[in-house]
Motif scaffolding. Structure first.
Motif, PDB file in Angstrom:
ATOM      1  N   GLY A 180     -49.251  -7.043 -40.881  1.00  0.00           N
ATOM      2  CA  GLY A 180     -48.679  -5.778 -40.437  1.00  0.00           C
ATOM      3  C   GLY A 180     -47.195  -5.921 -40.141  1.00  0.00           C
ATOM      4  O   GLY A 180     -46.388  -5.029 -40.432  1.00  0.00           O
ATOM      5  N   THR A 181     -46.821  -7.061 -39.564  1.00  0.00           N
ATOM      6  CA  THR A 181     -45.412  -7.328 -39.264  1.00  0.00           C
ATOM      7  C   THR A 181     -44.594  -7.393 -40.554  1.00  0.00           C
ATOM      8  O   THR A 181     -43.476  -6.875 -40.628  1.00  0.00           O
ATOM      9  CB  THR A 181     -45.288  -8.671 -38.496  1.00  0.00           C
ATOM     10  OG1 THR A 181     -46.217  -8.640 -37.404  1.00  0.00           O
ATOM     11  CG2 THR A 181     -43.894  -8.894 -37.978  1.00  0.00           C
ATOM     12  N   LEU A 183     -45.322  -5.868 -43.328  1.00  0.00           N
ATOM     13  CA  LEU A 183     -45.205  -4.503 -43.863  1.00  0.00           C
ATOM     14  C   LEU A 183     -44.033  -3.767 -43.235  1.00  0.00           C
ATOM     15  O   LEU A 183     -43.272  -3.076 -43.911  1.00  0.00           O
ATOM     16  CB  LEU A 183     -46.490  -3.715 -43.589  1.00  0.00           C
ATOM     17  CG  LEU A 183     -47.632  -3.862 -44.589  1.00  0.00           C
ATOM     18  CD1 LEU A 183     -48.811  -3.018 -44.137  1.00  0.00           C
ATOM     19  CD2 LEU A 183     -47.189  -3.451 -45.994  1.00  0.00           C
ATOM     20  N   ARG A 184     -43.897  -3.941 -41.913  1.00  0.00           N
ATOM     21  CA  ARG A 184     -42.789  -3.312 -41.197  1.00  0.00           C
ATOM     22  C   ARG A 184     -41.444  -3.737 -41.785  1.00  0.00           C
ATOM     23  O   ARG A 184     -40.541  -2.928 -41.985  1.00  0.00           O
ATOM     24  CB  ARG A 184     -42.841  -3.751 -39.725  1.00  0.00           C
ATOM     25  CG  ARG A 184     -42.960  -2.639 -38.753  1.00  0.00           C
ATOM     26  CD  ARG A 184     -43.200  -3.178 -37.344  1.00  0.00           C
ATOM     27  NE  ARG A 184     -44.471  -2.709 -36.818  1.00  0.00           N
ATOM     28  CZ  ARG A 184     -44.685  -1.471 -36.415  1.00  0.00           C
ATOM     29  NH1 ARG A 184     -43.723  -0.577 -36.452  1.00  0.00           N
ATOM     30  NH2 ARG A 184     -45.867  -1.103 -35.969  1.00  0.00           N
ATOM     31  N   ILE A 187     -40.946  -2.282 -45.305  1.00  0.00           N
ATOM     32  CA  ILE A 187     -40.624  -0.851 -45.214  1.00  0.00           C
ATOM     33  C   ILE A 187     -39.133  -0.667 -44.938  1.00  0.00           C
ATOM     34  O   ILE A 187     -38.474   0.188 -45.530  1.00  0.00           O
ATOM     35  CB  ILE A 187     -41.496  -0.176 -44.125  1.00  0.00           C
ATOM     36  CG1 ILE A 187     -42.934  -0.036 -44.627  1.00  0.00           C
ATOM     37  CG2 ILE A 187     -40.916   1.176 -43.703  1.00  0.00           C
ATOM     38  CD1 ILE A 187     -43.949   0.317 -43.556  1.00  0.00           C
ATOM     39  N   PRO A 203     -46.309   1.435 -40.758  1.00  0.00           N
ATOM     40  CA  PRO A 203     -47.129   0.602 -41.657  1.00  0.00           C
ATOM     41  C   PRO A 203     -48.484   1.236 -41.994  1.00  0.00           C
ATOM     42  O   PRO A 203     -48.952   1.135 -43.130  1.00  0.00           O
ATOM     43  CB  PRO A 203     -47.319  -0.693 -40.861  1.00  0.00           C
ATOM     44  CG  PRO A 203     -46.142  -0.761 -39.963  1.00  0.00           C
ATOM     45  CD  PRO A 203     -45.798   0.661 -39.610  1.00  0.00           C
ATOM     46  N   GLN A 204     -49.096   1.921 -41.029  1.00  0.00           N
ATOM     47  CA  GLN A 204     -50.428   2.491 -41.290  1.00  0.00           C
ATOM     48  C   GLN A 204     -50.386   3.666 -42.275  1.00  0.00           C
ATOM     49  O   GLN A 204     -51.418   4.083 -42.787  1.00  0.00           O
ATOM     50  CB  GLN A 204     -51.135   2.885 -39.977  1.00  0.00           C
ATOM     51  CG  GLN A 204     -50.423   3.901 -39.121  1.00  0.00           C
ATOM     52  CD  GLN A 204     -49.525   3.242 -38.077  1.00  0.00           C
ATOM     53  OE1 GLN A 204     -48.913   2.203 -38.328  1.00  0.00           O
ATOM     54  NE2 GLN A 204     -49.433   3.854 -36.905  1.00  0.00           N
ATOM     55  N   LEU A 206     -48.104   3.609 -44.911  1.00  0.00           N
ATOM     56  CA  LEU A 206     -47.404   3.122 -46.103  1.00  0.00           C
ATOM     57  C   LEU A 206     -48.218   3.303 -47.384  1.00  0.00           C
ATOM     58  O   LEU A 206     -47.725   3.818 -48.391  1.00  0.00           O
ATOM     59  CB  LEU A 206     -47.048   1.640 -45.875  1.00  0.00           C
ATOM     60  CG  LEU A 206     -46.240   0.849 -46.890  1.00  0.00           C
ATOM     61  CD1 LEU A 206     -47.085   0.255 -47.988  1.00  0.00           C
ATOM     62  CD2 LEU A 206     -45.077   1.639 -47.465  1.00  0.00           C
ATOM     63  N   ARG A 221     -45.901  -1.803 -51.596  1.00  0.00           N
ATOM     64  CA  ARG A 221     -47.312  -2.088 -51.877  1.00  0.00           C
ATOM     65  C   ARG A 221     -47.449  -3.202 -52.919  1.00  0.00           C
ATOM     66  O   ARG A 221     -48.255  -4.119 -52.758  1.00  0.00           O
ATOM     67  CB  ARG A 221     -48.004  -0.815 -52.382  1.00  0.00           C
ATOM     68  CG  ARG A 221     -49.485  -1.006 -52.675  1.00  0.00           C
ATOM     69  CD  ARG A 221     -50.110   0.253 -53.238  1.00  0.00           C
ATOM     70  NE  ARG A 221     -49.620   0.524 -54.594  1.00  0.00           N
ATOM     71  CZ  ARG A 221     -49.834   1.674 -55.249  1.00  0.00           C
ATOM     72  NH1 ARG A 221     -50.501   2.656 -54.670  1.00  0.00           N
ATOM     73  NH2 ARG A 221     -49.362   1.840 -56.467  1.00  0.00           N
ATOM     74  N   VAL A 250     -54.655  -3.877 -40.693  1.00  0.00           N
ATOM     75  CA  VAL A 250     -54.099  -3.399 -41.963  1.00  0.00           C
ATOM     76  C   VAL A 250     -55.219  -2.931 -42.900  1.00  0.00           C
ATOM     77  O   VAL A 250     -55.024  -2.036 -43.728  1.00  0.00           O
ATOM     78  CB  VAL A 250     -53.222  -4.488 -42.628  1.00  0.00           C
ATOM     79  CG1 VAL A 250     -52.759  -4.069 -44.014  1.00  0.00           C
ATOM     80  CG2 VAL A 250     -52.004  -4.799 -41.751  1.00  0.00           C
TER      81      VAL A 250
END
Ligand SMILES: [Zn+2]
Length: 295
Positions: A180-181, A183-184, A187, A203-204, A206, A221, A250
């Motif tokens: 998740g980190t 993904l942040r 982004i 992130p949720q 994305l 992605r 995630v």
């Protein structure tokens, strides 16, 4: 066997459950984590024992590394004073019951393999994609612990030599790319703007934005899933597992990426293996802790 207590110790809360050997939850409650942890935990457990006098054992899953044989916490920096605590022997003396202790990700893996998505597979790797990337390997119903309780630290396999600095002090660990980190960060790098909030995407959201065709979300992605597929394929090379179970925060959005991950893993497979979505959420650690007592 009767009733077993499963206790999952996290950084902010401790989850208690009373479970039968089939994994059915008979009672469940949560308390905040307090420092110093051990005396507080023992007091709570003795109180629990008064409410449930017919317990046959207590399983504990905790943050950090655990020597599963001795039940001593071998490494934990966040919970002050917890490292070095002989959890198993101290609690066995205090309660007169059998106590087993293991790492929380290993317990979550055990729950999935004994009771959940990995049921029926003799060799399974379970991955938890949350803030970080955790893992647990269950072979023939047993947790693979390693010499220091450090087996299954999938998030610290180096994916990119000289890559991003990791919390473990090394560079390029997979957790920096698949979590998740991560993904942040992706982004931010790809500047994924959520059209609804007109701000950087959460992130949720994305993967939903990627499904909707937002180009920057699609490139996040793609980077995320291709790295994830490499991690899974490396696991097969060392473990030769029959099944991979994927859970964690995630994976709450997995409806939007699961099939794409399967597509990316498929050409990397050395031999066929199954991939399953975890069935348990936050209760996995507590359930698996209880399963430490079921032999
Ligand atoms: Zn690392």
């Amino acid at each position: 066997m009767g009733k077993i207590a499963g206790i999952d110790i996290g950084g902010t809360k401790i989850r208690f459950g009373i479970v039968n050997e089939l994994g059915e939850v008979l009672a469940e409650w949560t308390i905040p984590t307090k420092i110093p942890l051990y005396p507080y935990l023992e007091e709570q457990i003795l109180r629990m024992k008064m409410d449930f006098p017919d317990l046959s054992g207590i399983g504990i899953g905790t943050r950090g590394m655990v020597d599963a044989e001795t039940g001593v916490i071998t490494f934990e920096k966040e919970l002050e004073g917890w490292q070095g605590t002989a959890v198993k022997s101290q609690l066995e003396t205090a309660t007169g019951l059998r106590v087993e202790c293991n790492n929380d990700a290993n317990c979550a893996a055990l729950a999935e393999v004994q009771l959940g998505a990995g049921k029926g597979f003799r060799r399974a790797a379970c991955l938890t994609v949350g803030t970080g990337l955790g893992g647990g390997f269950i072979f023939d119903g047993r947790i693979m612990n390693g010499a220091n309780g450090g087996a299954g630290e999938v998030g610290h396999m180096i994916l990119y030599p000289n890559g991003l600095l990791c919390g473990c002090g090394r560079k390029g660990c997979s957790e920096q790319y698949v979590s998740g980190t991560a993904l942040r960060r992706l982004i931010r790098e790809e500047n994924v703007i959520d059209p609804e909030t007109r701000d950087l995407a959460m992130p949720q959201h994305l993967f939903r934005l990627a499904v909707d065709g937002v180009a920057s979300a699609i490139s996040v992605r793609e980077r995320f899933l291709s790295d994830f597929a490499i991690v899974i394929s490396s696991l097969q090379a060392v473990l030769d597992m029959e099944c991979v179970v994927i859970g964690g925060g995630v994976s709450d959005s997995a409806d939007d990426w699961w099939d794409l991950l399967l597509e990316r893993v498929e050409p990397l497979k050395l031999k066929p293996f199954e991939m399953r979505r975890a069935v348990f959420g936050n209760e996995a650690g507590m359930l698996g802790a209880a399963m430490l007592i079921v032999d």
